[in-house]
Design an enzyme around this catalytic site. Structure first.
Site, PDB file in Angstrom:
ATOM      1  N   HIS A  79      38.458  39.205  45.565  1.00 53.22           N
ATOM      2  CA  HIS A  79      39.050  39.268  46.893  1.00 53.22           C
ATOM      3  C   HIS A  79      38.279  38.255  47.730  1.00 53.22           C
ATOM      4  CE1 HIS A  79      39.843  43.572  45.602  1.00 53.22           C
ATOM      5  NE2 HIS A  79      41.044  43.101  45.846  1.00 53.22           N
ATOM      6  N   ASP A  82      35.027  39.614  48.595  1.00 53.92           N
ATOM      7  CA  ASP A  82      34.052  39.766  47.501  1.00 53.92           C
ATOM      8  C   ASP A  82      33.200  38.503  47.449  1.00 53.92           C
ATOM      9  OD1 ASP A  82      35.082  42.221  46.510  1.00 53.92           O
ATOM     10  OD2 ASP A  82      36.597  41.167  45.325  1.00 53.92           O
TER      11      ASP A  82
HETATM   12  C1  GLO Z   1      45.634  48.259  43.550  1.00 53.51           C
HETATM   13  C2  GLO Z   1      45.641  46.910  42.983  1.00 53.51           C
HETATM   14  C3  GLO Z   1      44.403  46.135  43.349  1.00 53.51           C
HETATM   15  C4  GLO Z   1      44.660  44.649  43.202  1.00 53.51           C
HETATM   16  C5  GLO Z   1      43.521  43.825  43.729  1.00 53.51           C
HETATM   17  C6  GLO Z   1      43.809  42.343  43.626  1.00 53.51           C
HETATM   18  O1  GLO Z   1      46.390  49.107  43.212  1.00 53.51           O
HETATM   19  O2  GLO Z   1      45.817  46.968  41.602  1.00 53.51           O
HETATM   20  O3  GLO Z   1      43.312  46.515  42.572  1.00 53.51           O
HETATM   21  O4  GLO Z   1      44.884  44.319  41.887  1.00 53.51           O
HETATM   22  O5  GLO Z   1      43.275  44.178  45.042  1.00 53.51           O
HETATM   23  O6  GLO Z   1      44.544  41.916  44.697  1.00 53.51           O
END
Ligand code: GLO
Ligand code: MG
Length: 375
Positions: A79, A82
């Site tokens: 993210h 992150d």
């Molecule tokens: C939640 C999602 C989340 C996304 C992550 C990447 O249900 O799976 O984990 O994959 O935020 O954008």
């Protein structure tokens, strides 16, 4: 990106000399894809749920990255925050400095960034959604933050942007209009596409949670939405197993549908026990047969061979796990994937084809089960 294929020893010499002439139907038996694995820092989570606090201490990237490498991972999903914690309080220059520092950390560990996603669901400015919020200032914030995400991705050396549209939807039907929301979403995605003509945007569909009803709940919606944007060829998808199950769909079919459109740009493999909260269980934990079929379609269609797309596991530790086992769900998912890959490659495809020709699906069913049960 380079082609990641290992030629199988069973390949005949003539064919090996001229791989470009191979028909697609032959790929399955003649080449082995060397899959690359990816994971996100958020997948080492602290165990908090709506009913209780964290059960594990927070660990930083410097602690997580070597662990990822040791666990057999090649790449990291991020993210934006992150990469740059508390991103909203930092200047554009500072954001890029910190991103460059993370790139160095990745390189030191022999890892690379797979993708970056704007986290548009945490801020008080995205309470009602980002791109589709009913407040203009929230929408501006979401777009601005997504453009910064693209700058971060460029600094990290990836051109893949993931959009999990967590709060783009409704808690109650009467609060927003779907047509207007599609227009707003398309405007936002167009701005992102214009910001960098080389980025590709992979939409990660999910039917619900945190919202009641999401605007792009399935892969079909995401790929249809791509055609509302300025450059549909640069808008594709990430398919997550658990999200398919939550939508009542078959994960292997969803993967293959995206592959058929050449729009499968990443996968979030995990598992989900029916229609409950989003569980993010380890891959294969609930349905080994579904996991087998997911690996099978990825292998059959040479996923990642041309564009380097990764196998990511978007799973979480059980709340009961200690920090010493905080990555086990991911390393176990990877091991399960690789064991199922052996199963896929040793499956008697000719025998299956004969049963299909004979329409003996009963025998085919048992053949799959026997294969999965055989040691
Ligand atoms: C939640 C999602 C989340 C996304 C992550 C990447 O249900 O799976 O984990 O994959 O935020 O954008
Ligand atoms: Mg996911």
């Amino acid at each position: 990106m380079s082609c990641i294929i290992e030629w199988d020893e069973t390949l005949s010499l003539t064919k090996r000399r001229d791989p470009s002439s191979l028909a697609f139907s032959f790929t399955q038996t003649c080449m082995k894809i060397k899959f690359r694995f990816s994971i996100g820092p958020w997948n080492i989570s602290e165990g908090r749920d709506p009913y209780g606090p964290e059960t594990r201490p927070v660990r930083d990237l410097a602690w997580k990255l070597p662990l990822f490498k040791k666990g057999g991972f090649d790449a990291v999903m991020f993210h934006d925050d992150d990469v740059v914690p508390e991103i909203d309080s930092k200047s554009a220059a500072r954001v890029l400095e910190e991103a460059a520092q993370v790139r160095r950390q990745l390189e030191d560990e022999g890892l690379f960034a797979e993708m970056v996603a704007p986290r548009l669901w945490f801020s008080e400015r995205t309470i009602d959604g980002g791109f589709t919020s009913n407040r203009a200032q929230d929408r501006e914030y979401a777009i601005e933050r997504s453009l910064r995400t693209i700058d971060i991705a460029n600094t990290l050396g990836t051109k893949l942007i993931v959009l999990w549209l967590a709060r783009e939807g409704t808690y109650l039907r009467e609060s927003k209009s779907c047509v207007r929301s599609m227009e707003l979403l398309a405007q936002a995605v167009n701005k992102m596409l214009d910001h960098d003509p080389e980025i590709r945007i992979a939409i990660e569909p999910k039917p619900n949670e945190p919202v009641d009803v999401a605007y792009l709940p399935t892969l079909g919606h995401a790929l249809a939405f791509a055609h509302l944007t300025r450059d549909p060829a640069r808008v594709g998808a990430v398919v997550e197993s658990a999200h398919c199950v939550l939508a009542g769909l078959d994960p292997a079919d969803e993967l293959e549908f995206a592959l058929a459109q050449k729009k499968l740009w990443s996968v979030h493999l995990n598992d989900q026990n029916g229609l409950k909260f989003d569980q993010d269980k380890p891959f294969g934990s609930v349905s080994l047969r579904s996991a087998f079929n997911q690996v099978r379609v990825l292998d059959q269609h040479a996923y990642g061979a041309k564009d380097g797309a990764c196998i990511a596991f978007d799973a979480h530790s059980f709340r009961t796990s200690s920090i010493n086992h905080a990555l086990d769900h991911a390393t176990n998912s990877r091991k399960t994937f690789l064991r199922l890959l052996e199963k896929v490659r040793s499956f008697d495809e000719a025998g299956a084809a004969a049963l299909i020709a004979d329409r003996d699906y009963q025998a085919l069913d048992q053949m799959v089960l026997n294969h999965l049960l055989a040691s």
